[in-house]
Scaffold this motif. Sequence first.
Motif, mmCIF file in Angstrom:
data_model
loop_
_atom_site.group_PDB
_atom_site.id
_atom_site.type_symbol
_atom_site.label_atom_id
_atom_site.label_comp_id
_atom_site.label_asym_id
_atom_site.label_seq_id
_atom_site.Cartn_x
_atom_site.Cartn_y
_atom_site.Cartn_z
ATOM 1 N N ARG A 1 0.831 -1.203 0.000
ATOM 2 C CA ARG A 1 0.000 0.000 0.000
ATOM 3 C C ARG A 1 0.872 1.263 0.000
ATOM 4 O O ARG A 1 2.073 1.205 0.223
ATOM 5 C CB ARG A 1 -0.943 -0.003 1.210
ATOM 6 N N MET A 2 0.244 2.410 -0.225
ATOM 7 C CA MET A 2 0.994 3.652 -0.353
ATOM 8 C C MET A 2 1.701 4.032 0.938
ATOM 9 O O MET A 2 2.707 4.743 0.913
ATOM 10 C CB MET A 2 0.061 4.786 -0.803
ATOM 11 N N SER A 3 1.212 3.550 2.067
ATOM 12 C CA SER A 3 1.880 3.844 3.330
ATOM 13 C C SER A 3 3.296 3.285 3.352
ATOM 14 O O SER A 3 4.166 3.812 4.056
ATOM 15 C CB SER A 3 1.071 3.295 4.509
ATOM 16 N N ARG B 1 -1.489 -4.621 -14.162
ATOM 17 C CA ARG B 1 -1.859 -3.829 -12.987
ATOM 18 C C ARG B 1 -2.090 -2.353 -13.320
ATOM 19 O O ARG B 1 -2.499 -1.582 -12.455
ATOM 20 C CB ARG B 1 -0.759 -3.934 -11.924
ATOM 21 N N TYR B 2 -1.820 -1.981 -14.551
ATOM 22 C CA TYR B 2 -1.964 -0.576 -14.938
ATOM 23 C C TYR B 2 -3.437 -0.192 -15.005
ATOM 24 O O TYR B 2 -4.296 -0.962 -15.433
ATOM 25 C CB TYR B 2 -1.293 -0.346 -16.298
ATOM 26 N N ASN B 3 -3.737 1.040 -14.577
ATOM 27 C CA ASN B 3 -5.098 1.579 -14.610
ATOM 28 C C ASN B 3 -5.116 2.763 -15.576
ATOM 29 O O ASN B 3 -4.321 3.697 -15.457
ATOM 30 C CB ASN B 3 -5.509 2.038 -13.204
ATOM 31 N N ASP B 4 -6.037 2.728 -16.545
ATOM 32 C CA ASP B 4 -6.105 3.790 -17.552
ATOM 33 C C ASP B 4 -6.328 5.172 -16.955
ATOM 34 O O ASP B 4 -6.017 6.192 -17.600
ATOM 35 C CB ASP B 4 -7.232 3.490 -18.553
ATOM 36 N N GLU C 1 -4.188 6.805 -5.717
ATOM 37 C CA GLU C 1 -5.608 6.573 -5.991
ATOM 38 C C GLU C 1 -5.867 5.340 -6.848
ATOM 39 O O GLU C 1 -6.847 4.618 -6.628
ATOM 40 C CB GLU C 1 -6.200 7.802 -6.688
ATOM 41 N N PHE C 2 -4.971 5.064 -7.796
ATOM 42 C CA PHE C 2 -5.281 4.043 -8.790
ATOM 43 C C PHE C 2 -4.372 2.817 -8.759
ATOM 44 O O PHE C 2 -4.533 1.919 -9.582
ATOM 45 C CB PHE C 2 -5.247 4.659 -10.199
ATOM 46 N N CYS C 3 -3.424 2.763 -7.847
ATOM 47 C CA CYS C 3 -2.587 1.560 -7.718
ATOM 48 C C CYS C 3 -2.750 1.007 -6.314
ATOM 49 O O CYS C 3 -1.988 1.331 -5.401
ATOM 50 C CB CYS C 3 -1.118 1.866 -8.020
ATOM 51 N N ARG C 4 -3.773 0.160 -6.169
ATOM 52 C CA ARG C 4 -4.067 -0.479 -4.889
ATOM 53 C C ARG C 4 -4.134 -1.977 -5.118
ATOM 54 O O ARG C 4 -4.392 -2.421 -6.228
ATOM 55 C CB ARG C 4 -5.387 0.045 -4.318
#
Length: 389
Positions: free
Chosen positions: A183-185, A247-250, A290-293
Amino acid sequence: MQNLQSRAVPLEEGNDPGVTSSRASQTKALPIRLLQLFALFLLFCITFSVISVYTIRHFGINGVMTTAATSFQPCLEEPRGLDRWIKPPSSVKHTMNDEELFWRASFTPRIKKYPFEKVPKIAFMFLTKGPLPLAPLWERFLKGYERLYSVYVHSLPSFQPHFNPSSAFYGRHIPSQVAEWGRMSMCDAERRLLANALLDISNEWFILLSESCIPLYNFSVVHHYLMKSKYSYVGAFDDPGPHGRGRYNDNMAPEVNISDWRKGSQWFEVNRKLAISIVEDTKYYPKFKEFCRPACYVDEHYFPTMLTIEAGNSLANRSITWVDWSRGGPHPATFGRADITEEFLKRIFWGQRCTYNGHNSTICFLFGRKFAPSAMEPLLHLAPKFLGF
C-alpha cells in the motif's frame, strides 16, 4: 457684651473644643493602624516561612534552586555562519509532519561547487517493523568508517529500541508511522526515510534495506562501488504480463501511460539528485495513491515508473540487493542458521555477471536478503573469510 467677647477669644485663638477632641481621637487611632499593619506583615512572614520549609523538606534545596534558575532562560542567538546549513541535525527526532518534512528536505543549493570541504556519505536506511536482529553484523561492517555513513531506521511507532550508546543504531530511529506492505503507506515510509536522510547535506547515496539484509562486501568496497558509479541502482523493467502491465489503470493517464509502466524491486540505491526527485514529487504520487491499490502493489511500481519517466538515463536498471527466488512463491527464500555454510556463500558470489559503468563486472550485488535472526552467529563466524570484515 463681655460674655460675647469671652466666647470669641477661644475661637480666635483656635481653641475650639470640638477640634481639640477630634485631633485627640486621631492621635489615638494612629498607633492602632500601625499595629494592624505590623500584624499583617508578621502574618505574611510566618506564612512564607512555613511554605519555604515545606518545599525544601519535600523537594530539597537543589530542586528549589533549579526551578528558580530554569525560569530565567538566556537569549541564545541563532548561529549566523555556514555551520547552521552544513552541519547535520544533532538528533533525528523532530516535530515536522510529512508535508513539512518533504518541503524542508527538498531544499537544494543551485551553485554546485561547495564553499567547504564536503565528505560524501552513504545513508543506510532500514525499513523494519521493529528489532534489528542482524545489527551486530552491521556494526562490525560499519566500525571505523563513522565519517562516511549515516544510519536511519523506520520502525512501527510503538516499537521501543534498546541499543547501547556505542551502537551505530543508537538514537537513529526517525519519527515513523504504520507502513503496510503493498500500500501507499509503504512508499510513504520510504520517502520519509529519504527525507530525513536528505537533511544531512553530506549524504550522497541512499540505500533502502530491511532488517533481513546483510552486506556482502566490506565497507571500502561498497563505498568505492557507489562513489565511482555513473548510475543509481533501481530495478525498472517492462513486464507485459498480468503482474506487470496487467496492474496498470487507464485513469493514470496522461501523467502515466501504459508505455511508461515499470516494475522493480522495492530495495534500491539512489543518488542525492534522485532522492530529492522522489521526495518532492507531487505529480505522480496522487495517481499512484488513488489508482494503484492491491492487487496493484504500489511499492513495486511507483518509484521504478516515476524515475523511468523523469530520469531514465540515470538508472542502471538493476538492483544491488541479492535475493533467491528459486524456491517459488510470492516471496524470496529466507535463510537461517542451517543454510549459512561456506558453500552457500560461495554460491552467492560465483557466477555473477552484470555491467558496471558500461563494462562487464563480476561484482553485481553489494547486499543480500532475506536472512533470519538465527543466521547471525554463523555469518559473524564466516564474515572475515568471505565478506571481508
